[in-house]
Design a protein around this motif. Structure first.
Motif, PDB file in Angstrom:
ATOM      1  N   ARG A  97       2.729 -10.104  -4.850  1.00 55.79           N
ATOM      2  CA  ARG A  97       1.978  -9.424  -3.796  1.00 55.79           C
ATOM      3  C   ARG A  97       2.780  -8.250  -3.216  1.00 55.79           C
ATOM      4  O   ARG A  97       3.942  -8.398  -2.836  1.00 55.79           O
ATOM      5  N   VAL A  98       2.124  -7.082  -3.150  1.00 57.75           N
ATOM      6  CA  VAL A  98       2.754  -5.862  -2.631  1.00 57.75           C
ATOM      7  C   VAL A  98       1.724  -5.100  -1.806  1.00 57.75           C
ATOM      8  O   VAL A  98       0.563  -4.998  -2.202  1.00 57.75           O
ATOM      9  N   ASN A  99       2.141  -4.571  -0.668  1.00 58.57           N
ATOM     10  CA  ASN A  99       1.276  -3.672   0.094  1.00 58.57           C
ATOM     11  C   ASN A  99       1.282  -2.322  -0.612  1.00 58.57           C
ATOM     12  O   ASN A  99       2.314  -1.656  -0.693  1.00 58.57           O
ATOM     13  N   LEU A 100       0.122  -1.919  -1.120  1.00 58.03           N
ATOM     14  CA  LEU A 100       0.033  -0.762  -2.002  1.00 58.03           C
ATOM     15  C   LEU A 100      -0.315   0.536  -1.275  1.00 58.03           C
ATOM     16  O   LEU A 100       0.334   1.560  -1.476  1.00 58.03           O
ATOM     17  N   VAL A 214      -4.445  -1.687   5.444  1.00 58.56           N
ATOM     18  CA  VAL A 214      -3.485  -1.953   4.377  1.00 58.56           C
ATOM     19  C   VAL A 214      -4.217  -2.540   3.170  1.00 58.56           C
ATOM     20  O   VAL A 214      -5.027  -3.459   3.314  1.00 58.56           O
ATOM     21  N   TYR A 215      -3.913  -1.999   1.997  1.00 60.26           N
ATOM     22  CA  TYR A 215      -4.472  -2.503   0.738  1.00 60.26           C
ATOM     23  C   TYR A 215      -3.372  -3.222  -0.036  1.00 60.26           C
ATOM     24  O   TYR A 215      -2.540  -2.576  -0.672  1.00 60.26           O
ATOM     25  N   PRO A 216      -3.348  -4.546  -0.030  1.00 66.94           N
ATOM     26  CA  PRO A 216      -2.373  -5.263  -0.852  1.00 66.94           C
ATOM     27  C   PRO A 216      -2.910  -5.522  -2.261  1.00 66.94           C
ATOM     28  O   PRO A 216      -4.127  -5.632  -2.477  1.00 66.94           O
ATOM     29  N   VAL A 217      -2.016  -5.611  -3.217  1.00 69.06           N
ATOM     30  CA  VAL A 217      -2.367  -5.969  -4.589  1.00 69.06           C
ATOM     31  C   VAL A 217      -1.555  -7.188  -4.981  1.00 69.06           C
ATOM     32  O   VAL A 217      -0.404  -7.348  -4.543  1.00 69.06           O
ATOM     33  N   ALA A 218      -2.132  -8.052  -5.791  1.00 63.85           N
ATOM     34  CA  ALA A 218      -1.401  -9.228  -6.274  1.00 63.85           C
ATOM     35  C   ALA A 218      -1.979  -9.660  -7.612  1.00 63.85           C
ATOM     36  O   ALA A 218      -3.158  -9.417  -7.909  1.00 63.85           O
ATOM     37  N   ARG A 219      -1.125 -10.289  -8.421  1.00 70.31           N
ATOM     38  CA  ARG A 219      -1.606 -10.920  -9.649  1.00 70.31           C
ATOM     39  C   ARG A 219      -2.076 -12.328  -9.303  1.00 70.31           C
ATOM     40  O   ARG A 219      -1.472 -13.009  -8.472  1.00 70.31           O
ATOM     41  N   LEU A 220      -3.150 -12.746  -9.926  1.00 69.40           N
ATOM     42  CA  LEU A 220      -3.683 -14.075  -9.665  1.00 69.40           C
ATOM     43  C   LEU A 220      -2.887 -15.127 -10.438  1.00 69.40           C
ATOM     44  O   LEU A 220      -2.471 -14.896 -11.580  1.00 69.40           O
ATOM     45  N   ILE A 243      -1.267   8.653  -7.848  1.00 64.85           N
ATOM     46  CA  ILE A 243      -2.680   8.820  -8.209  1.00 64.85           C
ATOM     47  C   ILE A 243      -3.563   8.566  -6.996  1.00 64.85           C
ATOM     48  O   ILE A 243      -4.491   9.340  -6.693  1.00 64.85           O
ATOM     49  N   PHE A 244      -3.277   7.507  -6.265  1.00 67.50           N
ATOM     50  CA  PHE A 244      -4.086   7.170  -5.097  1.00 67.50           C
ATOM     51  C   PHE A 244      -3.913   8.193  -3.976  1.00 67.50           C
ATOM     52  O   PHE A 244      -4.865   8.500  -3.258  1.00 67.50           O
ATOM     53  N   VAL A 245      -2.727   8.715  -3.853  1.00 63.22           N
ATOM     54  CA  VAL A 245      -2.480   9.745  -2.832  1.00 63.22           C
ATOM     55  C   VAL A 245      -3.367  10.960  -3.081  1.00 63.22           C
ATOM     56  O   VAL A 245      -3.883  11.584  -2.143  1.00 63.22           O
ATOM     57  N   ARG A 246      -3.595  11.295  -4.342  1.00 63.29           N
ATOM     58  CA  ARG A 246      -4.454  12.439  -4.668  1.00 63.29           C
ATOM     59  C   ARG A 246      -5.884  12.225  -4.185  1.00 63.29           C
ATOM     60  O   ARG A 246      -6.622  13.187  -3.969  1.00 63.29           O
ATOM     61  N   TYR A 247      -6.263  10.975  -4.008  1.00 63.49           N
ATOM     62  CA  TYR A 247      -7.627  10.668  -3.556  1.00 63.49           C
ATOM     63  C   TYR A 247      -7.686  10.419  -2.042  1.00 63.49           C
ATOM     64  O   TYR A 247      -8.724   9.997  -1.531  1.00 63.49           O
ATOM     65  N   GLY A 248      -6.588  10.692  -1.361  1.00 66.57           N
ATOM     66  CA  GLY A 248      -6.600  10.624   0.098  1.00 66.57           C
ATOM     67  C   GLY A 248      -5.961   9.394   0.713  1.00 66.57           C
ATOM     68  O   GLY A 248      -5.886   9.283   1.941  1.00 66.57           O
ATOM     69  N   PHE A 249      -5.495   8.462  -0.102  1.00 70.12           N
ATOM     70  CA  PHE A 249      -4.825   7.275   0.419  1.00 70.12           C
ATOM     71  C   PHE A 249      -3.383   7.639   0.810  1.00 70.12           C
ATOM     72  O   PHE A 249      -2.818   8.623   0.325  1.00 70.12           O
ATOM     73  N   SER A 250      -2.798   6.821   1.644  1.00 76.66           N
ATOM     74  CA  SER A 250      -1.386   6.990   1.984  1.00 76.66           C
ATOM     75  C   SER A 250      -0.604   5.847   1.331  1.00 76.66           C
ATOM     76  O   SER A 250      -1.097   4.716   1.258  1.00 76.66           O
ATOM     77  N   PRO A 251       0.593   6.121   0.821  1.00 71.64           N
ATOM     78  CA  PRO A 251       1.392   5.044   0.209  1.00 71.64           C
ATOM     79  C   PRO A 251       1.941   4.125   1.293  1.00 71.64           C
ATOM     80  O   PRO A 251       2.154   4.529   2.417  1.00 71.64           O
ATOM     81  N   ARG A 252       2.144   2.871   0.928  1.00 70.99           N
ATOM     82  CA  ARG A 252       2.726   1.895   1.868  1.00 70.99           C
ATOM     83  C   ARG A 252       4.140   1.550   1.424  1.00 70.99           C
ATOM     84  O   ARG A 252       4.439   1.578   0.242  1.00 70.99           O
TER      85      ARG A 252
END
Length: 252
Positions: A97-100, A214-220, A243-252
């Motif tokens: 799990r990582v805050n993405l 906050v958008y976290p990602v994790a492997r199940l 890639i996500f920053v280019r779409y307006g998201f901010s990195p965590r």
């Protein structure tokens, strides 16, 4: 709905020949990530990997799918609460799990609207609606809706507009209502507004008015697909986050 989505995911997996190894990872991602996650999947495929199979919906619906045994590899939520729920159920791979990402919450109107709203304490949002409806994701379950309700409550505006809220299935459904002119105002993420030429931002909610987005990602935990873990590592890498920053998201 959950049963239909589980059937779809199972069908997608069964469509992959038994001899095909490795298989594409299956990623369950928040609806607000549609453009950016597709771009990340394309970038991954250009590196010679199998393109991930992506399934988008409200984080609440996706988390329930995971709890019901959805055959998936990664989960990307639009808030920490639904990821916490799966963590409590011991459904996440330990250490994955990582805050993405981060995002902003905005008020939108149709592109031809002349509305402009100062989102501050005591804002009269009901007057701005002028008898119309306020489109937002379900504030009782969907992250964008919960952030929106928290912000309106903090600004002392929720009680005045609660009866006018159209509770959409997810944030993209709320966006669509405003795009079609079915609602004069809507609450979405800044990245959703950026993705549509049919709406304009008429106000930005103060960051302090709602919990951090906050958008976290994790492997199940149930995943045995090595490509799933490799794609997760790509997403959290500097190249993936860019890639996500280019779409307006901010990195965590």
């Amino acid at each position: 709905m959950i049963r239909r989505m589980l059937l779809l995911l199972a069908t997608l997996l069964l469509a992959v020949p038994a001899t095909a190894q490795p298989r594409p990872p299956v990623v369950l991602a928040a609806a607000s990530l549609q453009e950016s996650m597709n771009a990340a999947a394309d970038a991954w495929a250009r590196q010679g990997h199998l393109r991930p199979t992506l399934s988008f919906a409200a984080s609440s619906a996706l988390a329930r799918q995971v709890a019901a045994g959805a055959p998936a590899d990664l989960f990307v939520s639009a808030d920490v609460e639904w990821m916490d729920d799966l963590d409590r159920r011991d459904l996440l791979a330990r250490g994955s799990r990582v805050n993405l990402l981060g995002n902003r919450l905005v008020l939108i109107a149709p592109a031809d609207s002349m509305a402009r709203v100062a989102l501050r304490q005591g804002v009269d949002l009901r007057a701005a609606l002028n008898g119309g409806r306020l489109a937002m994701a379900d504030p009782d379950a969907v992250p964008a809706g919960r952030y929106g309700k928290a912000a309106l409550t903090r600004l002392r505006a929720w009680d005045a507009v609660a009866a006018s809220v159209v509770r959409a299935e997810n944030v993209r459904a709320a966006l669509a209502l405003v795009e079609r002119g079915a609602a004069p105002l809507g609450i979405v993420y800044a990245t959703d507004a950026k993705a549509s030429a049919k709406v304009r931002v008429v106000g930005v909610f103060p960051a302090a008015s709602h919990p951090p987005i906050v958008y976290p990602v994790a492997r199940l935990k149930a995943s045995r697909n090595v490509e799933g873990e490799r794609f997760r590592r790509f997403l959290v890498s500097p190249a993936g986050r860019a890639i996500f920053v280019r779409y307006g998201f901010s990195p965590r």
